[in-house]
Design a protein around this motif. Sequence first.
Motif, PDB file in Angstrom:
ATOM      1  N   LEU A   1       0.806  -1.213   0.000  1.00  0.00           N
ATOM      2  CA  LEU A   1       0.000   0.000   0.000  1.00  0.00           C
ATOM      3  C   LEU A   1       0.845   1.272   0.000  1.00  0.00           C
ATOM      4  O   LEU A   1       0.533   2.225  -0.708  1.00  0.00           O
ATOM      5  CB  LEU A   1      -0.947  -0.040   1.207  1.00  0.00           C
ATOM      6  N   ASP A   2       1.909   1.291   0.763  1.00  0.00           N
ATOM      7  CA  ASP A   2       2.779   2.461   0.818  1.00  0.00           C
ATOM      8  C   ASP A   2       3.342   2.798  -0.573  1.00  0.00           C
ATOM      9  O   ASP A   2       3.321   3.952  -1.005  1.00  0.00           O
ATOM     10  CB  ASP A   2       3.915   2.223   1.819  1.00  0.00           C
ATOM     11  N   ASN A   3       3.805   1.781  -1.283  1.00  0.00           N
ATOM     12  CA  ASN A   3       4.348   1.990  -2.634  1.00  0.00           C
ATOM     13  C   ASN A   3       3.270   2.389  -3.632  1.00  0.00           C
ATOM     14  O   ASN A   3       3.503   3.225  -4.506  1.00  0.00           O
ATOM     15  CB  ASN A   3       5.065   0.740  -3.135  1.00  0.00           C
ATOM     16  N   ILE A   4       2.103   1.797  -3.512  1.00  0.00           N
ATOM     17  CA  ILE A   4       1.008   2.118  -4.428  1.00  0.00           C
ATOM     18  C   ILE A   4       0.608   3.585  -4.285  1.00  0.00           C
ATOM     19  O   ILE A   4       0.445   4.291  -5.285  1.00  0.00           O
ATOM     20  CB  ILE A   4      -0.210   1.209  -4.176  1.00  0.00           C
ATOM     21  N   LEU A   5       0.465   4.047  -3.055  1.00  0.00           N
ATOM     22  CA  LEU A   5       0.082   5.440  -2.834  1.00  0.00           C
ATOM     23  C   LEU A   5       1.147   6.394  -3.370  1.00  0.00           C
ATOM     24  O   LEU A   5       0.809   7.409  -4.002  1.00  0.00           O
ATOM     25  CB  LEU A   5      -0.193   5.691  -1.356  1.00  0.00           C
ATOM     26  N   ASP A   6       2.413   6.086  -3.135  1.00  0.00           N
ATOM     27  CA  ASP A   6       3.499   6.911  -3.681  1.00  0.00           C
ATOM     28  C   ASP A   6       3.417   6.981  -5.203  1.00  0.00           C
ATOM     29  O   ASP A   6       3.465   8.057  -5.798  1.00  0.00           O
ATOM     30  CB  ASP A   6       4.872   6.342  -3.301  1.00  0.00           C
ATOM     31  N   THR A   7       3.300   5.839  -5.820  1.00  0.00           N
ATOM     32  CA  THR A   7       3.277   5.766  -7.281  1.00  0.00           C
ATOM     33  C   THR A   7       2.081   6.509  -7.860  1.00  0.00           C
ATOM     34  O   THR A   7       2.240   7.321  -8.776  1.00  0.00           O
ATOM     35  CB  THR A   7       3.265   4.302  -7.751  1.00  0.00           C
ATOM     36  N   LEU A   8       0.887   6.241  -7.346  1.00  0.00           N
ATOM     37  CA  LEU A   8      -0.307   6.912  -7.863  1.00  0.00           C
ATOM     38  C   LEU A   8      -0.218   8.422  -7.682  1.00  0.00           C
ATOM     39  O   LEU A   8      -0.579   9.184  -8.579  1.00  0.00           O
ATOM     40  CB  LEU A   8      -1.569   6.374  -7.187  1.00  0.00           C
ATOM     41  N   TYR A   9       0.268   8.832  -6.534  1.00  0.00           N
ATOM     42  CA  TYR A   9       0.357  10.261  -6.270  1.00  0.00           C
ATOM     43  C   TYR A   9       1.333  10.936  -7.244  1.00  0.00           C
ATOM     44  O   TYR A   9       0.996  11.934  -7.887  1.00  0.00           O
ATOM     45  CB  TYR A   9       0.775  10.530  -4.824  1.00  0.00           C
ATOM     46  N   HIS A  10       2.529  10.400  -7.351  1.00  0.00           N
ATOM     47  CA  HIS A  10       3.549  11.034  -8.202  1.00  0.00           C
ATOM     48  C   HIS A  10       3.230  10.902  -9.688  1.00  0.00           C
ATOM     49  O   HIS A  10       3.532  11.790 -10.483  1.00  0.00           O
ATOM     50  CB  HIS A  10       4.934  10.484  -7.886  1.00  0.00           C
ATOM     51  N   TRP A  11       2.601   9.833 -10.062  1.00  0.00           N
ATOM     52  CA  TRP A  11       2.312   9.565 -11.471  1.00  0.00           C
ATOM     53  C   TRP A  11       1.072  10.327 -11.940  1.00  0.00           C
ATOM     54  O   TRP A  11       1.024  10.806 -13.073  1.00  0.00           O
ATOM     55  CB  TRP A  11       2.147   8.067 -11.662  1.00  0.00           C
ATOM     56  N   LEU A  12       0.058  10.444 -11.068  1.00  0.00           N
ATOM     57  CA  LEU A  12      -1.226  10.981 -11.507  1.00  0.00           C
ATOM     58  C   LEU A  12      -1.682  12.264 -10.814  1.00  0.00           C
ATOM     59  O   LEU A  12      -2.304  13.109 -11.440  1.00  0.00           O
ATOM     60  CB  LEU A  12      -2.321   9.922 -11.280  1.00  0.00           C
ATOM     61  N   VAL A  13      -1.408  12.401  -9.532  1.00  0.00           N
ATOM     62  CA  VAL A  13      -2.055  13.443  -8.737  1.00  0.00           C
ATOM     63  C   VAL A  13      -1.256  14.740  -8.653  1.00  0.00           C
ATOM     64  O   VAL A  13      -1.812  15.830  -8.792  1.00  0.00           O
ATOM     65  CB  VAL A  13      -2.360  12.920  -7.307  1.00  0.00           C
ATOM     66  N   GLU A  14       0.034  14.643  -8.452  1.00  0.00           N
ATOM     67  CA  GLU A  14       0.811  15.840  -8.104  1.00  0.00           C
ATOM     68  C   GLU A  14       0.839  16.916  -9.185  1.00  0.00           C
ATOM     69  O   GLU A  14       1.135  18.065  -8.900  1.00  0.00           O
ATOM     70  CB  GLU A  14       2.224  15.481  -7.665  1.00  0.00           C
ATOM     71  N   LYS A  15       0.458  16.596 -10.399  1.00  0.00           N
ATOM     72  CA  LYS A  15       0.450  17.608 -11.456  1.00  0.00           C
ATOM     73  C   LYS A  15      -0.715  18.595 -11.321  1.00  0.00           C
ATOM     74  O   LYS A  15      -0.700  19.654 -11.941  1.00  0.00           O
ATOM     75  CB  LYS A  15       0.431  16.957 -12.829  1.00  0.00           C
ATOM     76  N   TYR A  16      -1.712  18.257 -10.501  1.00  0.00           N
ATOM     77  CA  TYR A  16      -2.862  19.148 -10.297  1.00  0.00           C
ATOM     78  C   TYR A  16      -2.559  20.141  -9.191  1.00  0.00           C
ATOM     79  O   TYR A  16      -2.084  19.771  -8.127  1.00  0.00           O
ATOM     80  CB  TYR A  16      -4.123  18.343  -9.966  1.00  0.00           C
ATOM     81  N   ARG A  17      -2.863  21.399  -9.423  1.00  0.00           N
ATOM     82  CA  ARG A  17      -2.560  22.457  -8.461  1.00  0.00           C
ATOM     83  C   ARG A  17      -3.775  22.912  -7.657  1.00  0.00           C
ATOM     84  O   ARG A  17      -3.638  23.413  -6.577  1.00  0.00           O
ATOM     85  CB  ARG A  17      -1.958  23.676  -9.178  1.00  0.00           C
ATOM     86  N   ASN A  18      -4.951  22.752  -8.209  1.00  0.00           N
ATOM     87  CA  ASN A  18      -6.152  23.268  -7.554  1.00  0.00           C
ATOM     88  C   ASN A  18      -6.983  22.156  -6.899  1.00  0.00           C
ATOM     89  O   ASN A  18      -8.193  22.134  -6.999  1.00  0.00           O
ATOM     90  CB  ASN A  18      -6.999  24.050  -8.560  1.00  0.00           C
ATOM     91  N   ILE A  19      -6.307  21.272  -6.181  1.00  0.00           N
ATOM     92  CA  ILE A  19      -6.981  20.149  -5.519  1.00  0.00           C
ATOM     93  C   ILE A  19      -7.657  20.642  -4.237  1.00  0.00           C
ATOM     94  O   ILE A  19      -7.030  21.279  -3.403  1.00  0.00           O
ATOM     95  CB  ILE A  19      -5.978  19.032  -5.171  1.00  0.00           C
ATOM     96  N   SER A  20      -8.946  20.316  -4.130  1.00  0.00           N
ATOM     97  CA  SER A  20      -9.674  20.625  -2.905  1.00  0.00           C
ATOM     98  C   SER A  20      -9.678  19.406  -1.979  1.00  0.00           C
ATOM     99  O   SER A  20      -9.469  19.532  -0.785  1.00  0.00           O
ATOM    100  CB  SER A  20     -11.107  21.041  -3.233  1.00  0.00           C
ATOM    101  N   TYR A  21      -9.941  18.241  -2.568  1.00  0.00           N
ATOM    102  CA  TYR A  21      -9.925  17.012  -1.781  1.00  0.00           C
ATOM    103  C   TYR A  21      -9.706  15.809  -2.679  1.00  0.00           C
ATOM    104  O   TYR A  21      -9.850  15.880  -3.891  1.00  0.00           O
ATOM    105  CB  TYR A  21     -11.208  16.857  -0.961  1.00  0.00           C
TER     106      TYR A  21
END
Length: 144
Positions: A45-65
């Motif tokens: 789980l720790d690796n999956i969350l890291d990967t998903l976050y860096h691969w998909l999420v971190e490029k968004y700047r206006n995240i509310s939740y």
Amino acid sequence: MLEKIKNAVFAKYKKEDCKWVFLSVFDADDKLLMSNGVFYTDKVLDNILDTLYHWLVEKYRNISYIVVDVILDEEEIVDVSKINEIPLQEYWVAVIAGNKYWVMLPDTAWVTGAIQALQLIKQKDSLQWNAKIVKFHTDRILVR
């Protein structure tokens, strides 16, 4: 935001658990910015969350939740005659073909049955090969 996600998830699950995870990212207007996840993995789980976050999420700047759906009690539907018996008000349904997958969320207003959901998925992406159909529940964790 990654630390908030991990803190929320690891309050319920262990870092070394092997879980399937689905992330959905929303802006301040509740608009879905991104939704994606991992099925059939042996990663922790720790690796999956890291990967998903860096691969998909971190490029968004206006995240509310972010909504983290940890997949529970998955069951492959092997008897095709049972597909339309899936209560779509309760279950997520995933269609998995090779390294591609499609997900139908529970209680989607315009879908009346699992057969219709599968037909919509097939039309959308010209699905022409054998696929696994999996039904499951999720443990939904909201991260702000």
